[in-house]
Design a protein around this motif. Structure first.
Motif, PDB file in Angstrom:
ATOM      1  N   LEU A 215       5.246 -23.574  53.406  1.00  0.00           N
ATOM      2  CA  LEU A 215       6.343 -23.099  53.513  1.00  0.00           C
ATOM      3  C   LEU A 215       7.762 -23.000  52.886  1.00  0.00           C
ATOM      4  O   LEU A 215       7.448 -22.979  51.701  1.00  0.00           O
ATOM      5  N   GLY A 216       8.210 -21.347  53.610  1.00  0.00           N
ATOM      6  CA  GLY A 216       9.170 -20.922  52.612  1.00  0.00           C
ATOM      7  C   GLY A 216       8.484 -20.063  51.438  1.00  0.00           C
ATOM      8  O   GLY A 216       7.471 -19.701  52.032  1.00  0.00           O
ATOM      9  N   ARG A 217       9.520 -19.966  50.849  1.00  0.00           N
ATOM     10  CA  ARG A 217       8.528 -18.141  49.814  1.00  0.00           C
ATOM     11  C   ARG A 217       7.822 -18.961  48.896  1.00  0.00           C
ATOM     12  O   ARG A 217       7.492 -17.673  47.797  1.00  0.00           O
ATOM     13  N   GLU A 218       7.945 -19.894  48.043  1.00  0.00           N
ATOM     14  CA  GLU A 218       7.226 -20.679  47.297  1.00  0.00           C
ATOM     15  C   GLU A 218       6.089 -21.339  47.316  1.00  0.00           C
ATOM     16  O   GLU A 218       6.150 -22.372  48.275  1.00  0.00           O
ATOM     17  N   PRO A 219       5.127 -21.063  46.334  1.00  0.00           N
ATOM     18  CA  PRO A 219       4.252 -22.271  46.941  1.00  0.00           C
ATOM     19  C   PRO A 219       4.274 -23.718  46.019  1.00  0.00           C
ATOM     20  O   PRO A 219       5.087 -23.934  45.178  1.00  0.00           O
ATOM     21  N   LEU A 220       3.734 -24.560  47.234  1.00  0.00           N
ATOM     22  CA  LEU A 220       4.326 -25.509  47.403  1.00  0.00           C
ATOM     23  C   LEU A 220       3.049 -26.848  46.231  1.00  0.00           C
ATOM     24  O   LEU A 220       2.013 -26.172  46.045  1.00  0.00           O
ATOM     25  N   GLN A 221       2.988 -27.699  45.456  1.00  0.00           N
ATOM     26  CA  GLN A 221       2.179 -28.151  44.680  1.00  0.00           C
ATOM     27  C   GLN A 221       0.746 -28.244  44.863  1.00  0.00           C
ATOM     28  O   GLN A 221      -0.493 -28.269  45.129  1.00  0.00           O
ATOM     29  N   LEU A 247       3.723 -14.459  49.237  1.00  0.00           N
ATOM     30  CA  LEU A 247       4.570 -15.112  48.408  1.00  0.00           C
ATOM     31  C   LEU A 247       3.362 -14.405  46.614  1.00  0.00           C
ATOM     32  O   LEU A 247       3.008 -13.800  47.040  1.00  0.00           O
ATOM     33  N   PRO A 248       3.730 -15.613  45.986  1.00  0.00           N
ATOM     34  CA  PRO A 248       3.125 -14.766  44.648  1.00  0.00           C
ATOM     35  C   PRO A 248       2.109 -14.979  44.774  1.00  0.00           C
ATOM     36  O   PRO A 248       1.768 -15.743  45.336  1.00  0.00           O
ATOM     37  N   VAL A 249       1.789 -14.157  43.355  1.00  0.00           N
ATOM     38  CA  VAL A 249       0.167 -14.234  43.248  1.00  0.00           C
ATOM     39  C   VAL A 249      -0.316 -14.813  41.803  1.00  0.00           C
ATOM     40  O   VAL A 249       0.568 -15.179  41.291  1.00  0.00           O
ATOM     41  N   GLU A 250      -0.921 -15.844  42.012  1.00  0.00           N
ATOM     42  CA  GLU A 250      -1.778 -16.476  40.536  1.00  0.00           C
ATOM     43  C   GLU A 250      -2.780 -16.089  40.109  1.00  0.00           C
ATOM     44  O   GLU A 250      -4.217 -15.575  40.915  1.00  0.00           O
ATOM     45  N   ARG A 326       8.184 -13.628  40.582  1.00  0.00           N
ATOM     46  CA  ARG A 326       7.299 -15.147  40.787  1.00  0.00           C
ATOM     47  C   ARG A 326       6.396 -15.023  40.350  1.00  0.00           C
ATOM     48  O   ARG A 326       5.513 -15.932  40.426  1.00  0.00           O
ATOM     49  N   SER A 327       5.078 -13.880  40.241  1.00  0.00           N
ATOM     50  CA  SER A 327       3.831 -14.117  40.097  1.00  0.00           C
ATOM     51  C   SER A 327       3.608 -14.232  38.516  1.00  0.00           C
ATOM     52  O   SER A 327       2.915 -15.209  38.133  1.00  0.00           O
TER      53      SER A 327
END
Length: 347
Positions: A215-221, A247-250, A326-327
């Motif tokens: 939901l949205g542009r950031e990873p949620l927990q 979305l960002p990469v981790e 963000r990554s």
């Protein structure tokens, strides 16, 4: 055994009438890879009556199916919110089987929905399991005795902060201070996901955990909970779909998590609206003897003719800067290499 794996964003073939159009500019790149996996964000089925209330995305099984066959995609995930309705799911799976496109994430019962797609090509074996955390609450989740999709439930709570959350935000002793939104993955569902990945691990060279979420542009927990659990259980890479933008990469324990690959081909969206101006990511991983030796991605866009095009990186500087920033907070450094972006550790 060395091999090259491509992972794509959402593939929606709704309203495709000419099967040569969507992939004509990217098919050569897909066919050059050893194995290509995509999230299929539509049913290859035209039901007698369509319900927008269930957000059904229905593609012509002949034209859409032929487009998929021409694309070079070997397997698809079908655990998502638009693969809805037992008859729709069954008909779409039948068409995929006819095309020889492997699938995971939905089926006639829970065991079938949880079963992996195992693609063996050019001496390389890649196994994929998929779950969705975005789905309809009525008659959508597969059970032991009923069809549907494989899911991981996510939970939401609203927590009143006990201290000031950020500069300029009023302290929580003032009525009206907004709560913190907390999410987490359901422990029982997560345990079953780990079990499926662990069982798949010895059967293949590479394990992909595919997750429809967000939901949205950031990873949620809850997304991080699922991604980390997948890698802890033996996955080599986690790919996310759902949000229609990157979305960002981790990097977690040296393994990549693509939280959102955006769209790959997606001309028509919800309620028939056009998806204009979107940008997605095509992830590419090179493996040698079961270990990733290179991980990168390219940006992809669609033109007004619904043709997917690989982007010149020089034209996407703003998007790259946004995703890279963000990554970096997640331990991943994104380094331009020509029109590709290489994913490395920044720790």
């Amino acid at each position: 055994m060395a091999g090259r794996l491509l992972l794509t964003g959402d593939v929606n073939l709704m309203n495709v009438t000419d099967p040569t159009i969507p992939f004509r500019h990217v098919a050569a790149d897909l066919h050059a890879a050893d194995i290509v996996f995509a999230n299929l964000e539509c049913c290859l089925h035209l039901p007698p009556a369509r319900s927008h209330a269930a957000e059904g995305f229905f593609a012509d099984p002949q034209a859409g199916g032929e487009a998929l066959r021409l694309s070079g995609i070997h397997a698809v995930g079908i655990a998502n919110n638009v693969n809805y309705g037992s008859a729709n799911i069954a008909a779409s799976i039948a068409r995929l089987d006819q095309l020889g496109v492997l699938h995971t994430g939905a089926g006639r019962n829970l065991a079938a929905a949880r079963a992996p797609a195992i693609v063996a090509r050019n001496g390389l074996r890649v196994g994929v399991v998929q779950r969705s955390s975005v789905y309809w609450p009525t008659d959508h989740e597969a059970h032991d005795d009923s069809p549907g999709i494989a899911v991981i439930r996510g939970h939401t709570a609203y927590h009143v902060p006990t201290g000031r959350t950020a500069p300029g935000v009023p302290p929580p002793n003032r009525p009206g201070v907004p709560p913190l939104i907390v999410t987490w993955a359901d422990a029982a569902y997560l345990a079953e996901f780990r079990k499926d990945i662990a069982a798949l691990r010895p059967q293949v060279d590479i394990v992909v955990a595919s997750c429809h979420w967000g939901l949205g542009r950031e990873p949620l927990q809850y997304m991080t909970d699922i991604a980390h659990a997948a890698i802890d259980a033996g996955a080599d890479v986690v790919m996310g779909n759902g949000p229609h933008y990157p979305l960002p990469v981790e990097l977690y324990k040296g393994r990549p998590i693509f939280y959102g690959l955006g769209n790959f081909t997606f001309s028509t969206g919800h309620l028939g609206r056009k998806h204009a101006g979107w940008i997605g990511m095509l992830a590419e991983l090179t493996f040698e003897r079961g270990a990733a030796t290179n991980c990168n991605f390219r940006f992809v866009r669609s033109n007004d003719n619904n043709e997917s095009l690989l982007c010149r990186l020089a034209d996407e500087a703003e998007t790259l800067d946004n995703v890279a920033t963000r990554s970096r907070a997640l331990g991943a450094s994104l380094k331009p290499e020509g029109d590709r972006v290489r994913v490395t550790s920044c720790l």
